[in-house]
Design a protein around this motif. Sequence first.
Motif, PDB file in Angstrom:
ATOM      1  N   THR A   1      19.201  13.311  63.765  1.00 49.40           N
ATOM      2  CA  THR A   1      20.225  14.271  63.822  1.00 49.40           C
ATOM      3  C   THR A   1      20.382  14.835  62.474  1.00 49.40           C
ATOM      4  O   THR A   1      20.266  14.240  61.416  1.00 49.40           O
TER       5      THR A   1
ATOM      6  N   ARG B   1      22.584  17.995  67.780  1.00 51.27           N
ATOM      7  CA  ARG B   1      21.980  16.868  68.741  1.00 51.27           C
ATOM      8  C   ARG B   1      20.547  16.765  68.849  1.00 51.27           C
ATOM      9  O   ARG B   1      19.809  17.694  68.735  1.00 51.27           O
ATOM     10  N   THR B   2      20.246  15.654  69.343  1.00 49.86           N
ATOM     11  CA  THR B   2      18.627  15.390  69.421  1.00 49.86           C
ATOM     12  C   THR B   2      18.577  15.794  70.745  1.00 49.86           C
ATOM     13  O   THR B   2      19.533  16.010  71.889  1.00 49.86           O
ATOM     14  N   ARG B   3      17.181  15.988  71.023  1.00 44.51           N
ATOM     15  CA  ARG B   3      16.839  16.462  72.437  1.00 44.51           C
ATOM     16  C   ARG B   3      17.110  15.717  73.554  1.00 44.51           C
ATOM     17  O   ARG B   3      17.774  15.958  74.622  1.00 44.51           O
ATOM     18  N   TYR B   4      17.362  14.362  73.200  1.00 46.47           N
ATOM     19  CA  TYR B   4      17.631  13.347  74.406  1.00 46.47           C
ATOM     20  C   TYR B   4      19.246  13.418  74.346  1.00 46.47           C
ATOM     21  O   TYR B   4      19.660  13.159  75.526  1.00 46.47           O
TER      22      TYR B   4
ATOM     23  N   ARG C   1      11.892  22.543  82.657  1.00 46.48           N
ATOM     24  CA  ARG C   1      11.272  21.320  82.348  1.00 46.48           C
ATOM     25  C   ARG C   1      11.682  20.120  83.253  1.00 46.48           C
ATOM     26  O   ARG C   1      10.927  19.207  83.671  1.00 46.48           O
TER      27      ARG C   1
ATOM     28  N   TYR D   1      15.143  24.002  79.433  1.00 45.85           N
ATOM     29  CA  TYR D   1      15.495  22.763  79.556  1.00 45.85           C
ATOM     30  C   TYR D   1      15.659  22.485  81.278  1.00 45.85           C
ATOM     31  O   TYR D   1      14.853  21.604  81.611  1.00 45.85           O
TER      32      TYR D   1
ATOM     33  N   ILE E   1      20.617  16.406  74.530  1.00 44.91           N
ATOM     34  CA  ILE E   1      21.065  17.550  75.245  1.00 44.91           C
ATOM     35  C   ILE E   1      20.536  17.122  76.754  1.00 44.91           C
ATOM     36  O   ILE E   1      21.435  17.602  77.607  1.00 44.91           O
ATOM     37  N   ILE E   2      19.566  16.614  76.800  1.00 46.63           N
ATOM     38  CA  ILE E   2      19.137  16.036  78.063  1.00 46.63           C
ATOM     39  C   ILE E   2      20.142  15.243  78.972  1.00 46.63           C
ATOM     40  O   ILE E   2      20.316  15.247  80.129  1.00 46.63           O
TER      41      ILE E   2
ATOM     42  N   LEU F   1      17.683  28.666  76.084  1.00 44.47           N
ATOM     43  CA  LEU F   1      17.765  27.026  75.977  1.00 44.47           C
ATOM     44  C   LEU F   1      17.961  26.377  77.457  1.00 44.47           C
ATOM     45  O   LEU F   1      17.336  25.513  77.867  1.00 44.47           O
TER      46      LEU F   1
END
Length: 101
Positions: free
Chosen positions: A2, A11-14, A50, A47, A16-17, A43
Motif C-alpha cells: 500500500t 488499498r491493494t487489489r486484494y 473480471r 472488477y 478491493i476484491i 473500475l
Amino acid sequence: MTETVMGRKKRTRYEIIHDILSQCENGAKKTWLMYKANLSYELTNNYINRLVEKDLISQKDGLYYLTEKGKKLLELLKEYKEKKTALDKVTSQIKDIYGED
C-alpha cells in the motif's frame, strides 16, 4: 503493497476484491458495489467483469452473488486482511523506533 495518497492509504487489489466479494454475500446491485467498495464506475465494471470471468461472482435478477469459488476466495482474503493489518501495525512500530516516516 500500500502507498499513502494525500494522507490516505491506497488499498491493494486484494483489499478491493475483498470489499466487492463481501458485499456480494447476500446479493448486491452494481451501484451498491461501487459505493461500498469506493470505486469509480469504470473500475467497478472492470472488477465485476473480471470476477464474473473467474467464476467468483454471478449475476441473477440484477444482483451479484458469490459463487462457491468466490466464498472460498473471500475467506482467504479475510485472513489476508487480518494478517496485513497486524503486519502494518508492526511495520509502524519499527518505523517509530528506527525513525523512518
